[in-house]
Write an enzyme that holds these catalytic residues in place. Structure first.
Site, mmCIF file in Angstrom:
data_model
loop_
_atom_site.group_PDB
_atom_site.id
_atom_site.type_symbol
_atom_site.label_atom_id
_atom_site.label_comp_id
_atom_site.label_asym_id
_atom_site.label_seq_id
_atom_site.Cartn_x
_atom_site.Cartn_y
_atom_site.Cartn_z
ATOM 1 N N GLY A 112 0.867 -1.183 -0.050
ATOM 2 C CA GLY A 112 0.051 -0.072 -0.060
ATOM 3 C C GLY A 112 0.777 1.162 -0.221
ATOM 4 O O GLY A 112 0.162 2.379 -0.368
ATOM 5 N N GLU A 135 2.864 -8.107 -1.438
ATOM 6 C CA GLU A 135 1.484 -8.802 -1.028
ATOM 7 C C GLU A 135 1.626 -10.392 -1.425
ATOM 8 O O GLU A 135 0.944 -11.152 -0.732
ATOM 9 C CB GLU A 135 0.371 -8.219 -1.855
ATOM 10 C CG GLU A 135 0.086 -6.786 -1.363
ATOM 11 C CD GLU A 135 0.687 -5.675 -1.806
ATOM 12 O OE1 GLU A 135 1.790 -6.145 -2.818
ATOM 13 O OE2 GLU A 135 0.742 -4.517 -1.823
HETATM 14 N N1 CAA Z 1 1.276 -3.958 8.784
HETATM 15 C C1 CAA Z 1 1.271 -3.928 10.169
HETATM 16 N N2 CAA Z 1 2.357 -3.822 10.943
HETATM 17 C C2 CAA Z 1 3.357 -3.521 10.312
HETATM 18 C C3 CAA Z 1 3.492 -3.514 8.908
HETATM 19 C C4 CAA Z 1 2.336 -3.798 8.222
HETATM 20 N N3 CAA Z 1 2.220 -3.685 6.792
HETATM 21 N N4 CAA Z 1 4.774 -3.280 8.681
HETATM 22 C C5 CAA Z 1 5.443 -3.152 9.916
HETATM 23 N N5 CAA Z 1 4.505 -3.557 11.053
HETATM 24 C C6 CAA Z 1 5.042 -3.666 12.221
HETATM 25 C C7 CAA Z 1 5.860 -4.769 12.357
HETATM 26 O O1 CAA Z 1 4.651 -5.724 12.925
HETATM 27 C C8 CAA Z 1 6.312 -4.316 13.902
HETATM 28 O O2 CAA Z 1 5.608 -4.453 14.994
HETATM 29 P P1 CAA Z 1 6.068 -4.859 16.224
HETATM 30 O O3 CAA Z 1 7.154 -3.862 16.868
HETATM 31 O O4 CAA Z 1 4.676 -4.558 16.980
HETATM 32 O O5 CAA Z 1 6.563 -6.351 16.091
HETATM 33 C C9 CAA Z 1 6.708 -2.997 13.487
HETATM 34 O O6 CAA Z 1 5.750 -2.548 12.351
HETATM 35 C C10 CAA Z 1 8.334 -3.028 13.046
HETATM 36 O O7 CAA Z 1 8.420 -3.682 11.968
HETATM 37 P P2 CAA Z 1 9.517 -4.799 11.774
HETATM 38 O O8 CAA Z 1 9.986 -5.248 13.170
HETATM 39 O O9 CAA Z 1 9.073 -5.880 10.716
HETATM 40 O O10 CAA Z 1 10.703 -3.918 11.352
HETATM 41 P P3 CAA Z 1 11.980 -4.498 10.355
HETATM 42 O O11 CAA Z 1 13.123 -3.439 10.005
HETATM 43 O O12 CAA Z 1 12.689 -5.910 10.977
HETATM 44 O O13 CAA Z 1 11.207 -4.779 8.669
HETATM 45 C C11 CAA Z 1 9.843 -4.316 6.837
HETATM 46 C C12 CAA Z 1 10.753 -3.856 8.131
HETATM 47 C C13 CAA Z 1 10.974 -5.050 5.948
HETATM 48 C C14 CAA Z 1 9.142 -3.234 6.156
HETATM 49 C C15 CAA Z 1 8.782 -5.462 7.424
HETATM 50 O O14 CAA Z 1 7.974 -4.665 8.565
HETATM 51 C C16 CAA Z 1 7.899 -5.874 6.515
HETATM 52 O O15 CAA Z 1 8.059 -6.626 5.797
HETATM 53 N N6 CAA Z 1 6.664 -5.186 6.610
HETATM 54 C C17 CAA Z 1 5.481 -5.718 6.099
HETATM 55 C C18 CAA Z 1 5.614 -5.379 4.521
HETATM 56 C C19 CAA Z 1 4.370 -5.824 3.694
HETATM 57 O O16 CAA Z 1 4.166 -6.976 3.594
HETATM 58 N N7 CAA Z 1 3.473 -4.735 2.962
HETATM 59 C C20 CAA Z 1 2.304 -5.128 2.397
HETATM 60 C C21 CAA Z 1 1.107 -5.150 3.044
HETATM 61 S S1 CAA Z 1 -0.126 -5.694 2.185
HETATM 62 C C22 CAA Z 1 -0.976 -4.445 1.523
HETATM 63 O O17 CAA Z 1 -0.290 -3.258 1.343
HETATM 64 C C23 CAA Z 1 -1.895 -4.769 0.619
HETATM 65 C C24 CAA Z 1 -2.487 -3.625 -0.241
HETATM 66 O O18 CAA Z 1 -1.877 -3.387 -1.368
HETATM 67 C C25 CAA Z 1 -3.505 -2.775 -0.074
#
Ligand code: CAA
Length: 263
Positions: A112, A135
């Site tokens: 997103g 995703e």
């Molecule tokens: N949703 C909810 N929580 C999220 C998030 C997300 N998309 N991205 C990060 N967070 C949260 C983590 O869960 C974590 O929370 P806690 O401290 O409570 O555990 C906090 O943010 C910090 O994140 P990380 O500990 O994972 O940080 P990192 O530096 O190790 O990694 C990152 C960073 C690579 C961005 C990793 O957080 C990640 O992979 N995030 C998800 C990315 C993702 O998959 N995005 C797509 C979402 S789906 C979407 O967007 C659908 C659409 O098209 C509408």
């Protein structure tokens, strides 16, 4: 400006700034963020002195790390559909704004996050920012325009590769494929974004809107129809005092003073 819980809305002269502000979740977008954004866009629309909008992220790590996965995991298919519609509405609303919108991407712009950035008029990014549509790694697909705006920006092949591998790419790679306009060192990104915003803010309001409309609406039309749209908007520029002012100023060898409005 109003106070918000999930974003910060500020104005800097005639430039408005929306900062995503859920740093603990890397600014992941949930329904409250969407609601706050819609209200901030109401403020932008209600203030004719605002000439440019910039979107950026608070917290130093992320622009937006995607839709909030902890929200989505609990949604039914129909609720997920509503969430997708709300995200699309936000994107279309930014496109419908009469002023330019710049995405100032200062960290992770994933899922997103990339999609919101693509719904802006163009993207500036810091060297350390990251883009992607991960995703597929969650067993889903982009739901805020990724399968549609991405191929329009970077071509079908590259969009398929990104959506089907979930690869995270650097700002430099994002620039090479045409997703990002310019990449700056992190400590220069804000001033460079503001500099470009101020250049656009100094132009005629009607001509900015006309350029935005022609490019957005014309892009998906057959060329002859799209050029017809341009002809109409081009002619309409002369209905704005700014069109006359710009040309007169050139001929009188002075700087134009654009005031906006229609005559
Ligand atoms: N949703 C909810 N929580 C999220 C998030 C997300 N998309 N991205 C990060 N967070 C949260 C983590 O869960 C974590 O929370 P806690 O401290 O409570 O555990 C906090 O943010 C910090 O994140 P990380 O500990 O994972 O940080 P990192 O530096 O190790 O990694 C990152 C960073 C690579 C961005 C990793 O957080 C990640 O992979 N995030 C998800 C990315 C993702 O998959 N995005 C797509 C979402 S789906 C979407 O967007 C659908 C659409 O098209 C509408």
């Amino acid at each position: 400006p109003m106070a918000y819980e999930n974003i910060i809305y500020e104005t800097e002269g005639n430039v408005a700034v929306i900062r995503f502000n859920r740093p603990k979740a890397l600014n992941a977008v949930n329904l409250d963020v969407v609601k706050d954004m819609q209200k901030a866009l109401d403020e932008v629309e209600a203030d004719p002195s605002i000439r440019v909008l910039i979107l950026t992220g608070e917290g130093g790590k992320a622009f937006v790390a995607g839709a909030d996965i902890s929200l989505m995991v609990n949604l039914s298919p129909l609720q997920l559909r509503d969430f997708s519609v709300a995200l699309h509405d936000l994107g279309f609303r930014m496109e419908a704004l009469p002023i330019p919108v710049i995405a100032c991407v200062n960290g992770f712009a994933l899922g997103g996050g990339t999609e919101i950035a693509m719904a802006c008029d163009f993207i500036y990014a810091s060297e350390d920012s990251k883009f992607g549509q991960p995703e597929i790694n969650l067993g889903i697909i982009p739901g805020a325009g990724g399968t549609q705006r991405l191929p329009r920006l970077v071509g079908k092949g590259m969009a398929k590769e990104l959506c089907m591998t979930g690869a995270i790419i650097s700002a430099q790679e994002a620039k090479e494929i045409g997703l990002v306009n310019k990449v700056f060192p992190a400590d220069k990104l804000w001033e460079e974004t503001l500099k470009t915003a101020k250049i656009m803010a100094s132009k005629g309001r009607f001509s900015l809107m006309a350029a935005k409309r022609c490019i957005d609406r014309g892009f998906n039309l057959e060329l002859r129809a799209a050029c017809g749209l341009e002809t109409d908007q081009f002619a309409l520029c002369m209905a704005s005092p700014d069109g006359r002012e710009g040309m007169s100023a050139f001929l009188e060898k002075r700087k134009p003073e654009f005031k906006g409005g229609l005559s």
